[in-house]
Design a protein around this motif. Structure first.
Motif, mmCIF file in Angstrom:
data_model
loop_
_atom_site.group_PDB
_atom_site.id
_atom_site.type_symbol
_atom_site.label_atom_id
_atom_site.label_comp_id
_atom_site.label_asym_id
_atom_site.label_seq_id
_atom_site.Cartn_x
_atom_site.Cartn_y
_atom_site.Cartn_z
ATOM 1 N N ALA A 1 0.830 -1.205 0.000
ATOM 2 C CA ALA A 1 0.000 0.000 0.000
ATOM 3 C C ALA A 1 0.862 1.252 0.000
ATOM 4 O O ALA A 1 0.555 2.239 -0.683
ATOM 5 N N MET A 2 1.963 1.214 0.738
ATOM 6 C CA MET A 2 2.874 2.365 0.760
ATOM 7 C C MET A 2 3.500 2.586 -0.614
ATOM 8 O O MET A 2 3.630 3.733 -1.075
ATOM 9 N N ARG A 3 3.851 1.503 -1.280
ATOM 10 C CA ARG A 3 4.451 1.617 -2.617
ATOM 11 C C ARG A 3 3.451 2.211 -3.607
ATOM 12 O O ARG A 3 3.786 3.108 -4.388
ATOM 13 N N LYS A 4 2.211 1.715 -3.578
ATOM 14 C CA LYS A 4 1.203 2.184 -4.524
ATOM 15 C C LYS A 4 0.810 3.641 -4.275
ATOM 16 O O LYS A 4 0.436 4.355 -5.212
ATOM 17 N N THR A 5 0.854 4.052 -3.008
ATOM 18 C CA THR A 5 0.473 5.430 -2.689
ATOM 19 C C THR A 5 1.662 6.389 -2.726
ATOM 20 O O THR A 5 1.493 7.598 -2.537
ATOM 21 N N GLY A 6 2.875 5.840 -2.957
ATOM 22 C CA GLY A 6 4.059 6.690 -2.986
ATOM 23 C C GLY A 6 4.365 7.291 -1.628
ATOM 24 O O GLY A 6 4.791 8.441 -1.523
ATOM 25 N N SER A 7 4.145 6.501 -0.579
ATOM 26 C CA SER A 7 4.311 6.994 0.788
ATOM 27 C C SER A 7 5.595 6.466 1.411
ATOM 28 O O SER A 7 6.074 5.384 1.065
ATOM 29 N N VAL A 8 6.106 7.226 2.372
ATOM 30 C CA VAL A 8 7.321 6.795 3.080
ATOM 31 C C VAL A 8 7.005 6.353 4.505
ATOM 32 O O VAL A 8 7.865 5.793 5.184
ATOM 33 N N THR A 9 5.775 6.615 4.963
ATOM 34 C CA THR A 9 5.350 6.161 6.284
ATOM 35 C C THR A 9 3.961 5.537 6.187
ATOM 36 O O THR A 9 3.216 5.787 5.227
ATOM 37 N N ARG A 10 3.621 4.753 7.186
ATOM 38 C CA ARG A 10 2.285 4.142 7.225
ATOM 39 C C ARG A 10 1.205 5.213 7.355
ATOM 40 O O ARG A 10 0.156 5.122 6.722
ATOM 41 N N ALA A 11 1.478 6.205 8.179
ATOM 42 C CA ALA A 11 0.502 7.277 8.375
ATOM 43 C C ALA A 11 0.220 8.009 7.068
ATOM 44 O O ALA A 11 -0.929 8.352 6.758
ATOM 45 N N GLN A 12 1.267 8.237 6.279
ATOM 46 C CA GLN A 12 1.090 8.915 5.000
ATOM 47 C C GLN A 12 0.268 8.053 4.049
ATOM 48 O O GLN A 12 -0.589 8.565 3.314
ATOM 49 N N ALA A 13 0.484 6.741 4.074
ATOM 50 C CA ALA A 13 -0.290 5.828 3.223
ATOM 51 C C ALA A 13 -1.761 5.860 3.600
ATOM 52 O O ALA A 13 -2.647 5.843 2.732
ATOM 53 N N VAL A 14 -2.036 5.922 4.903
ATOM 54 C CA VAL A 14 -3.421 5.990 5.369
ATOM 55 C C VAL A 14 -4.093 7.264 4.874
ATOM 56 O O VAL A 14 -5.224 7.247 4.362
ATOM 57 N N VAL A 15 -3.396 8.392 5.010
ATOM 58 C CA VAL A 15 -3.961 9.674 4.584
ATOM 59 C C VAL A 15 -4.258 9.671 3.089
ATOM 60 O O VAL A 15 -5.328 10.109 2.653
ATOM 61 N N LYS A 16 -3.328 9.152 2.290
ATOM 62 C CA LYS A 16 -3.525 9.131 0.838
ATOM 63 C C LYS A 16 -4.658 8.181 0.455
ATOM 64 O O LYS A 16 -5.439 8.470 -0.473
ATOM 65 N N ALA A 17 -4.756 7.052 1.157
ATOM 66 C CA ALA A 17 -5.837 6.108 0.865
ATOM 67 C C ALA A 17 -7.197 6.701 1.247
ATOM 68 O O ALA A 17 -8.197 6.498 0.542
ATOM 69 N N LEU A 18 -7.249 7.443 2.348
ATOM 70 C CA LEU A 18 -8.486 8.105 2.742
ATOM 71 C C LEU A 18 -8.879 9.179 1.726
ATOM 72 O O LEU A 18 -10.044 9.268 1.318
ATOM 73 N N THR A 19 -7.898 9.962 1.289
ATOM 74 C CA THR A 19 -8.155 11.022 0.306
ATOM 75 C C THR A 19 -8.673 10.460 -1.005
ATOM 76 O O THR A 19 -9.551 11.030 -1.661
ATOM 77 N N ALA A 20 -8.117 9.298 -1.386
ATOM 78 C CA ALA A 20 -8.519 8.653 -2.639
ATOM 79 C C ALA A 20 -9.776 7.828 -2.483
ATOM 80 O O ALA A 20 -10.250 7.218 -3.431
ATOM 81 N N MET A 21 -10.328 7.804 -1.252
ATOM 82 C CA MET A 21 -11.530 7.028 -0.939
ATOM 83 C C MET A 21 -11.322 5.530 -1.186
ATOM 84 O O MET A 21 -12.249 4.809 -1.512
ATOM 85 N N GLU A 22 -10.070 5.081 -1.025
ATOM 86 C CA GLU A 22 -9.782 3.655 -1.083
ATOM 87 C C GLU A 22 -10.180 2.967 0.222
ATOM 88 O O GLU A 22 -10.498 1.788 0.248
ATOM 89 N N ILE A 23 -10.133 3.723 1.330
ATOM 90 C CA ILE A 23 -10.605 3.222 2.619
ATOM 91 C C ILE A 23 -11.527 4.258 3.228
ATOM 92 O O ILE A 23 -11.487 5.436 2.844
ATOM 93 N N ALA A 24 -12.353 3.813 4.160
ATOM 94 C CA ALA A 24 -13.302 4.707 4.812
ATOM 95 C C ALA A 24 -12.713 5.231 6.118
ATOM 96 O O ALA A 24 -11.977 4.518 6.805
ATOM 97 N N GLY A 25 -13.025 6.470 6.455
ATOM 98 C CA GLY A 25 -12.518 7.053 7.674
ATOM 99 C C GLY A 25 -13.314 6.631 8.893
ATOM 100 O O GLY A 25 -14.340 6.030 8.801
#
Length: 239
Positions: A215-239
């Motif tokens: 998930a971090m690779r696909k979202t271009g993230s360097v931390t787990r928290a950043q991956a979560v934020v990007k996934a939430l923004t993209a509506m891949e996961i629900a908040g």
């Protein structure tokens, strides 16, 4: 609503420019049939959580929390009927068909009525990344005769199609997480460690870390928290 009005309503829904405008139009339309509430959701298969598959809703919050906490999706007569039907059906029909499974379904429907969802209609629809999907509509005394069902079917299918198209267009290009990656990130967002997630999902913590890394690779993230934020923004996961 006559045929002309239904077609005009469907055209307005199909041309809605934003999710907010689309939802407002749909709510104004279904009120004409006596519906005060609706929920558009996918139906979970093994390993999926119901609350992560809800695309849009105007639904009583207390009932939603109660429904999720009790995992009613597994015994809800309307949800079960959605798996077998391709055409719209009433909640009453679903309850009658589910009577062979005992009193659990009756209890759920009585609790729903106490929450203000006294009667309703369900329109089966396809939902991406879900086994099946539906729009469930409810109200105090909605119109559920055949002609009304046909109109609600046309309007609801148009609404669901337009909503998913608008959501797709808002996603960052190239960001499509797997079902397991979305599920793992959802638990990361809740503050769970890899070990805790492994116990919840019944997989090894190394597998959890593998999905997080993906998930971090696909979202271009360097931390787990950043991956979560990007996934939430993209509506891949629900908040």
């Amino acid at each position: 609503m006559n045929t002309t009005h239904v077609l005009q309503g469907a055209l307005q829904l199909a041309n809605a420019a934003s999710v907010g405008a689309l939802v407002d139009l749909y709510r104004a339309t279904i009120v004409q049939f006596g519906f005060s509430y609706f929920i558009l959701t996918g139906l979970p298969s093994q390993g999926q959580r119901f609350e992560n598959l809800v695309l849009e809703r105007f639904w009583p919050e207390d009932w939603m929390s109660h429904y999720v906490s009790r995992e009613y999706i597994k015994r809800d007569p309307v949800a079960l009927a959605s798996l077998a039907h391709r055409a719209p059906f009433t909640w009453k029909d679903a309850t009658i068909q589910a009577s062979e499974f005992g009193s659990a379904g009756d209890r759920i429907m009585m609790e729903a009525a106490d929450a203000g969802l006294k009667d309703g209609v369900c329109v089966p629809i396809p939902v991406r990344n879900a086994l099946a999907g539906c729009i469930s509509l409810a109200g105090e005394a909605p119109i559920t005769e055949k002609g009304a069902l046909e109109s609600v079917n046309v309007l609801s299918l148009t609404f669901a199609s337009r909503l998913q198209l608008l959501v797709d267009h808002s996603r960052p290009k190239g960001l499509t997480l797997s079902v397991r990656e979305r599920e793992v990130l959802t638990w990361v967002a809740k503050g769970k460690t890899a070990w805790e997630i492994s116990r919840i999902l019944g997989i090894s913590d190394s597998t959890v870390n593998k999905h997080i890394a993906g998930a971090m690779r696909k979202t271009g993230s360097v931390t787990r928290a950043q991956a979560v934020v990007k996934a939430l923004t993209a509506m891949e996961i629900a908040g």
